[in-house]
Design a protein around this motif. Structure first.
Motif, PDB file in Angstrom:
ATOM      1  N   ASP A  63       0.823  -1.219   0.000  1.00  0.00           N
ATOM      2  CA  ASP A  63       0.000   0.000   0.000  1.00  0.00           C
ATOM      3  C   ASP A  63       0.852   1.261   0.000  1.00  0.00           C
ATOM      4  O   ASP A  63       0.430   2.302  -0.512  1.00  0.00           O
ATOM      5  N   GLU A  64       2.051   1.178   0.569  1.00  0.00           N
ATOM      6  CA  GLU A  64       2.926   2.347   0.649  1.00  0.00           C
ATOM      7  C   GLU A  64       3.758   2.562  -0.614  1.00  0.00           C
ATOM      8  O   GLU A  64       4.035   3.695  -1.003  1.00  0.00           O
ATOM      9  N   PHE A  65       4.169   1.460  -1.277  1.00  0.00           N
ATOM     10  CA  PHE A  65       5.160   1.549  -2.352  1.00  0.00           C
ATOM     11  C   PHE A  65       4.598   1.312  -3.747  1.00  0.00           C
ATOM     12  O   PHE A  65       5.314   1.514  -4.724  1.00  0.00           O
ATOM     13  N   ASN A  66       3.368   0.881  -3.866  1.00  0.00           N
ATOM     14  CA  ASN A  66       2.818   0.476  -5.161  1.00  0.00           C
ATOM     15  C   ASN A  66       2.509   1.689  -6.034  1.00  0.00           C
ATOM     16  O   ASN A  66       1.619   2.482  -5.719  1.00  0.00           O
ATOM     17  N   LEU A  67       3.199   1.813  -7.146  1.00  0.00           N
ATOM     18  CA  LEU A  67       2.984   2.944  -8.048  1.00  0.00           C
ATOM     19  C   LEU A  67       1.663   2.842  -8.799  1.00  0.00           C
ATOM     20  O   LEU A  67       1.210   3.825  -9.394  1.00  0.00           O
ATOM     21  N   ASN A  68       1.044   1.665  -8.791  1.00  0.00           N
ATOM     22  CA  ASN A  68      -0.262   1.507  -9.432  1.00  0.00           C
ATOM     23  C   ASN A  68      -1.409   1.915  -8.522  1.00  0.00           C
ATOM     24  O   ASN A  68      -2.568   1.894  -8.940  1.00  0.00           O
ATOM     25  N   LEU A  74       4.238   6.550  -2.017  1.00  0.00           N
ATOM     26  CA  LEU A  74       5.172   6.805  -3.107  1.00  0.00           C
ATOM     27  C   LEU A  74       4.505   7.549  -4.263  1.00  0.00           C
ATOM     28  O   LEU A  74       5.084   8.490  -4.825  1.00  0.00           O
ATOM     29  N   SER A  75       3.285   7.160  -4.616  1.00  0.00           N
ATOM     30  CA  SER A  75       2.562   7.845  -5.696  1.00  0.00           C
ATOM     31  C   SER A  75       2.270   9.295  -5.340  1.00  0.00           C
ATOM     32  O   SER A  75       2.427  10.201  -6.177  1.00  0.00           O
ATOM     33  N   LEU A  76       1.842   9.544  -4.114  1.00  0.00           N
ATOM     34  CA  LEU A  76       1.560  10.914  -3.677  1.00  0.00           C
ATOM     35  C   LEU A  76       2.829  11.758  -3.687  1.00  0.00           C
ATOM     36  O   LEU A  76       2.797  12.943  -4.046  1.00  0.00           O
ATOM     37  N   MET A  77       3.949  11.162  -3.317  1.00  0.00           N
ATOM     38  CA  MET A  77       5.225  11.877  -3.362  1.00  0.00           C
ATOM     39  C   MET A  77       5.577  12.250  -4.795  1.00  0.00           C
ATOM     40  O   MET A  77       5.929  13.404  -5.091  1.00  0.00           O
ATOM     41  N   ASN A  78       5.480  11.291  -5.712  1.00  0.00           N
ATOM     42  CA  ASN A  78       5.808  11.574  -7.103  1.00  0.00           C
ATOM     43  C   ASN A  78       4.912  12.645  -7.692  1.00  0.00           C
ATOM     44  O   ASN A  78       5.350  13.455  -8.509  1.00  0.00           O
ATOM     45  N   ALA A  79       3.657  12.663  -7.279  1.00  0.00           N
ATOM     46  CA  ALA A  79       2.703  13.626  -7.839  1.00  0.00           C
ATOM     47  C   ALA A  79       2.924  15.051  -7.333  1.00  0.00           C
ATOM     48  O   ALA A  79       2.647  16.019  -8.058  1.00  0.00           O
ATOM     49  N   ASP A  83       6.316  20.506  -6.484  1.00  0.00           N
ATOM     50  CA  ASP A  83       5.620  21.750  -6.116  1.00  0.00           C
ATOM     51  C   ASP A  83       5.827  22.121  -4.654  1.00  0.00           C
ATOM     52  O   ASP A  83       5.864  23.299  -4.297  1.00  0.00           O
ATOM     53  N   ALA A  84       5.956  21.117  -3.794  1.00  0.00           N
ATOM     54  CA  ALA A  84       6.111  21.370  -2.358  1.00  0.00           C
ATOM     55  C   ALA A  84       6.657  20.121  -1.692  1.00  0.00           C
ATOM     56  O   ALA A  84       6.578  19.022  -2.248  1.00  0.00           O
ATOM     57  N   SER A  85       7.204  20.271  -0.484  1.00  0.00           N
ATOM     58  CA  SER A  85       7.666  19.113   0.264  1.00  0.00           C
ATOM     59  C   SER A  85       6.486  18.215   0.600  1.00  0.00           C
ATOM     60  O   SER A  85       5.412  18.701   0.975  1.00  0.00           O
ATOM     61  N   VAL A  86       6.677  16.919   0.465  1.00  0.00           N
ATOM     62  CA  VAL A  86       5.626  15.956   0.740  1.00  0.00           C
ATOM     63  C   VAL A  86       6.098  15.029   1.865  1.00  0.00           C
ATOM     64  O   VAL A  86       7.161  14.417   1.762  1.00  0.00           O
ATOM     65  N   VAL A  87       5.320  14.944   2.919  1.00  0.00           N
ATOM     66  CA  VAL A  87       5.633  14.024   4.011  1.00  0.00           C
ATOM     67  C   VAL A  87       5.259  12.612   3.568  1.00  0.00           C
ATOM     68  O   VAL A  87       4.145  12.368   3.115  1.00  0.00           O
ATOM     69  N   VAL A  88       6.209  11.699   3.689  1.00  0.00           N
ATOM     70  CA  VAL A  88       5.975  10.316   3.279  1.00  0.00           C
ATOM     71  C   VAL A  88       5.984   9.416   4.512  1.00  0.00           C
ATOM     72  O   VAL A  88       6.355   9.837   5.609  1.00  0.00           O
TER      73      VAL A  88
END
Length: 345
Positions: A63-68, A74-79, A83-88
């Motif tokens: 659920d954390e690492f799946n790009l699909n 990970l998907s939210l970070m890439n998106a 534009d801004a720092s993303v807490v992962v």
């Protein structure tokens, strides 16, 4: 263009495990997660409750690492990280930090930001393709691990270049195997075999304190019996090779490990690279690194890697000229089982 998609990786993973382990008193469990078939054998200490805990953890990591999965960390970070720092999640932050370490040590030959290139080739999809040179040229500048900024204070990530996109598929299963090994440790499991789609962790001690015997596949015939036997104490054994995921287009084979320099599948003198290490996260990332580096560069970098991570690292390189090179750390523990292969001195 005629395109044929093949995946020898998924076909052979369970066979690899059964070579290693006879059945225990408690039936082992396997499920499809992390994009592959994951197999765990806890032998006589297995229980439904413990297997549930292990596969719950694997599903959490997926659920954390799946790009699909658009809502994965990970998907939210890439998106949003340009534009801004993303807490992962803490898991993603730790794995990405380790991936950046390997990238720096390999001078960018290994790079977690390869996703901009991998996306073009789409080898993990049902429709792989050979991208145009213009597409590759446009995507290559975003392959730059130095453009990934990590903030330890709040576990946030920021990209300093547009187009940067991270894929941790070359390291996340190693992290997952370490997490299962930690569950085994906390629950006083004496011995276990963990196979996450070919990422193998032989944990603990066999009866009579014998070493584990692990088979390495023949990269020229991965569906046949393993042709190299490797003896090891409790450790992770991970192999990277062109035979794992690839497709064929117009008579040319294209595999899934890409050069960070030109954006095409790596080609050198190696058919497969196997890394043995107590830390599966390192075995996972370093097997990809060794495959991409080639034999001479791997031999040169190996002492630096072991010193940096403060752990022994064993390497077996299967070469195009049918030579098998073994690092000193595995001396006397590797033997050939069949075929016209030879040990490189």
């Amino acid at each position: 263009m005629k395109t044929i998609l093949k995946n020898a990786f998924a076909f052979g993973s369970l066979f690899f495990v059964f070579l290693l382990a006879s059945c225990g008193a408690i039936e082992p469990r396997h499920e499809r997660v992390l994009g592959t078939v994951c197999f765990v054998n806890l032998y006589e200490k297995g229980s439904a409750k413990l297997y549930d805990a292990i596969f719950d953890r694997l599903n959490q990591i997926d659920d954390e690492f799946n790009l699909n999965k658009p809502e994965s960390s990970l998907s939210l970070m890439n998106a949003g990280a340009f534009d801004a720092s993303v807490v992962v999640s803490a898991d993603v932050f730790y794995v990405l930090k380790t991936a950046k370490e390997v990238a720096a040590l390999s001078d960018g030959v290994y790079d977690p930001s390869i996703q901009s290139i991998a996306r073009l080739w789409a080898i993990n999809s049902d429709s792989p393709r050979v991208p145009s040179q213009a597409e590759i040229d446009a995507a290559l500048p975003a392959v730059d691990y130095t453009a990934i900024e990590l903030n330890e204070a709040d576990s946030s990530v920021r990209f300093t270049k547009p187009g940067v996109s991270v894929d941790l598929g070359s390291i996340a299963k190693g992290f997952a195997a370490d997490e299962i090994a930690e569950i085994c440790k906390k629950n006083h499991i004496k011995r276990a075999v963990i196979d996450l789609g070919g990422n193998v962790y032989v944990y603990g001690k066999k009866k009579k304190n014998e070493l584990w015997r692990v088979g390495i596949k023949n990269p020229e015939d991965p569906q046949s019996s393993p042709f190299v036997s490797l003896l090891t104490a409790s450790a992770s054994v991970v192999t990277s090779g062109a035979y794992e995921r690839f497709f064929e287009a117009d008579g040319v084979l294209y595999h899934h490990i890409f050069s960070t320099k030109d954006g095409y599948p790596v080609h050198n003198d190696i058919l497969s690279a196997t890394v043995v290490c107590e830390k599966s996260i390192l075995a996972d990332a370093l097997s990809t690194t060794a495959f991409a580096l080639g034999s001479q560069n791997t031999k040169a970098l190996l002492p630096q890697l072991a010193a940096h991570f403060k752990t022994p690292i064993g390497v077996v390189l299967i070469k195009e000229d049918h030579a098998v090179w073994v690092s000193d750390t595995l001396s006397g523990k590797v033997s050939l089982l069949y075929g016209d292969w030879r040990m490189e001195k």
